[in-house]
Design an enzyme around this catalytic site. Structure first.
Site, PDB file in Angstrom:
ATOM      1  N   ASP A   1     -84.111   5.245 -29.100  1.00  0.00           N
ATOM      2  CA  ASP A   1     -85.137   6.680 -28.664  1.00  0.00           C
ATOM      3  C   ASP A   1     -86.374   6.669 -29.416  1.00  0.00           C
ATOM      4  O   ASP A   1     -86.764   7.548 -29.769  1.00  0.00           O
ATOM      5  CB  ASP A   1     -84.147   7.719 -29.117  1.00  0.00           C
ATOM      6  CG  ASP A   1     -82.862   7.723 -28.254  1.00  0.00           C
ATOM      7  OD1 ASP A   1     -82.598   7.393 -27.252  1.00  0.00           O
ATOM      8  OD2 ASP A   1     -81.839   8.177 -28.902  1.00  0.00           O
TER       9      ASP A   1
ATOM     10  N   HIS B   1     -84.985   4.726 -21.042  1.00  0.00           N
ATOM     11  CA  HIS B   1     -86.419   4.443 -21.304  1.00  0.00           C
ATOM     12  C   HIS B   1     -87.136   5.428 -20.598  1.00  0.00           C
ATOM     13  O   HIS B   1     -87.160   5.531 -19.218  1.00  0.00           O
ATOM     14  CB  HIS B   1     -87.038   3.129 -21.143  1.00  0.00           C
ATOM     15  CG  HIS B   1     -86.503   2.063 -22.080  1.00  0.00           C
ATOM     16  ND1 HIS B   1     -86.678   0.840 -22.269  1.00  0.00           N
ATOM     17  CD2 HIS B   1     -85.883   2.315 -23.235  1.00  0.00           C
ATOM     18  CE1 HIS B   1     -86.042   0.273 -23.153  1.00  0.00           C
ATOM     19  NE2 HIS B   1     -85.463   1.162 -23.910  1.00  0.00           N
TER      20      HIS B   1
END
Length: 491
Positions: A79, A107
């Site tokens: 992340d 993503h």
């Protein structure tokens, strides 16, 4: 409560205090006095190192100087914002490739109009119309999820026809792998790993024990039912609550006949394609999923993923030689976050962690789960830099720290008795009992989201960036100061 008025306290199990710091950290004398215990002592602006001059080039030359085969890898627990950099760099590369992981890698990227796309399997380079996207042999592919992503992209005007290549060697991730993921978590009870329940671990397990089914098997529907039956029977023998019978097999076979027909135009011998592309001097960008701190070998095992999201995974997941891999960019948040269970030395508990979480909108792209948040951990970052040999770093979400009057960096570990810990430990018992020594730097208390030149950043923000460079020994070439595609500073 105002962020600027709150001093965030890290997990009370780890202490702040002035102490001796081992020489291997390479700290100069002007910074030693700033290792403090709940102190407001701040380093002077004059102590900031002028690293910027060594790396001042315009964005075009910075990107164009990257090697023929380059990679973007996560440097924490995932992340970090890898997708945005990949999307930007993709304009300068012919091919963007995924080498490992599956739909557990979320993503988030934005197009030039600011529209948000959340991708899980399709490489982030898909928004650049001249880029080919490769899903390599090391990826586990959930076909319903892949088709859903493709349909979503097409519906928003992003053409995928002839632009996505799926390795014939990649393993198929079935819906029942996801069911097994949940069953395994239930078995583990309180010691659960915190999986995304996307079936990644069970699919890689099938691969390793050699009863998995690959993409190329879809071309042989005469033998596909027997292979699927063997796989489902194995699952049923392992879990009593998993109900399997002839009707389920029949339905799955018919379903995958349809999937096989749709997938056929995408199926490619990507190992051959990648090596041919290298021989033809095509520029290739590898997009890593997850991050090194989740690596099956180098992460905080067993609280890890089931693949190798570090540099070594590029070669095994794409079938290319180590000698062709050049520049590797590590993506790291200006602070740290983690989803699920596992050690997190610099975690901020309570209200302080909540404030950082909401300031950074730290909720998982794949699961929506709130992420645990804490200060930047330089010990872990140095460890990751050593493993991957990064040529540069992309520091993301620097703007999230803009409201804090002071910012802390975890710079070293020690045992409870004060004995220094010289490296990032693999022993979880040791890792969970560590004390962290912090360095306190001044905050900049101003909005930096519209700044596009490094020299225009507040001095305190520059000092923070340069201090990280000094501590880890790797230059920061890219600085994210917002979610937008253009919210990037080239240093």
């Amino acid at each position: 409560m105002n962020l600027s008025s709150l001093r965030l306290e890290s997990n009370p199990r780890w202490s702040y205090h002035a102490a001796h710091f081992p020489a291997h950290h390479g700290l100069n004398p002007s910074f030693r006095r700033n290792f403090v215990s709940c102190s407001s002592i701040k380093p002077s602006a004059s102590s900031s190192l002028s690293v910027a001059e060594s790396f001042t080039r315009d964005s075009a030359s910075r990107i164009e100087s990257l090697s023929q085969v380059s990679g973007v890898l996560g440097s924490q627990w995932g992340d970090e914002g890898k997708g945005k950099l990949v999307d930007i760099l993709a304009e300068h590369f012919d091919i963007v490739a995924r080498c490992q992981g599956g739909a557990n890698a979320g993503h988030t990227i934005y197009n030039s109009e600011g529209k948000k796309f959340a991708l899980h399997l399709v490489p982030s380079g898909i928004l650049n119309e001249d880029t080919l996207c490769v899903i390599g042999n090391g990826v586990v592919v959930h076909l319903p999820g892949l088709f859903k992503e493709i349909d979503g992209l097409e519906a928003n005007g992003v053409s995928c026809t002839g632009r996505i290549l799926v390795s014939d060697r990649a393993h198929l991730l079935f819906d029942f792998h996801q069911e097994v993921d949940g069953l395994r978590e239930a078995e583990l009870a309180k010691s659960f790993i915190g999986t995304t329940r996307r079936g990644i671990g069970p699919c890689y397990s099938s691969k390793v024990i050699r009863n998995g089914i690959r993409v190329c098997d879809l071309r042989h529907m005469d033998t596909f039912p027997q292979k699927l039956d063997a796989l489902l029977s194995d699952v049923a023998s392992r879990f009593e609550s998993f109900k399997y019978g002839p009707e389920m097999l029949k339905e799955e076979v018919e379903r995958y006949k349809r999937f096989a027909e749709r997938l056929e135009p995408f199926i490619t011998d990507t190992v051959h394609f990648m090596n041919e592309s290298i021989a033809k001097k095509k520029k290739i960008l590898v997009e890593g999923g997850q991050a090194t701190m989740l690596d099956i070998d180098f992460g905080t095992y067993p609280f890890v993923t089931s693949s190798s999201p570090s540099a070594g995974g590029i070669c095994t997941g794409l079938g290319i030689a180590p000698r062709v891999v050049g520049d590797l960019i590590g993506v790291v948040k200006a602070y740290t976050s983690r989803v699920g269970s596992g050690p997190f030395p610099t975690e901020i508990l309570g209200q302080g962690g909540d404030l950082l979480r909401f300031a950074g909108q730290e909720f998982g792209t794949t699961t929506g789960r709130p992420r645990r948040c804490g200060w930047l951990d330089v010990v872990a970052l140095k460890y990751v830099c050593q493993i991957n040999g990064f040529s540069s770093l992309n520091l993301t979400k620097l703007d999230v720290l803009s409201e804090f009057s002071e910012i802390q960096i975890g710079v070293s570990y020690k045992q409870i008795d004060g004995t220094p810990v010289e490296s990032f430990p693999g022993d979880l018992c040791l890792l969970e009992q560590l004390k962290v020594d912090y360095e306190v730097l001044p905050g900049w208390k101003s909005d930096i989201s519209s700044i596009r030149k490094y020299a225009d950043l507040p001095k305190a923000a520059q000092q923070y960036v340069e201090r990280i460079e000094e501590l880890v020994g790797v230059p920061i070439h890219y600085i994210g100061i917002g979610p937008g595609r253009d919210a990037l500073i080239y240093k």
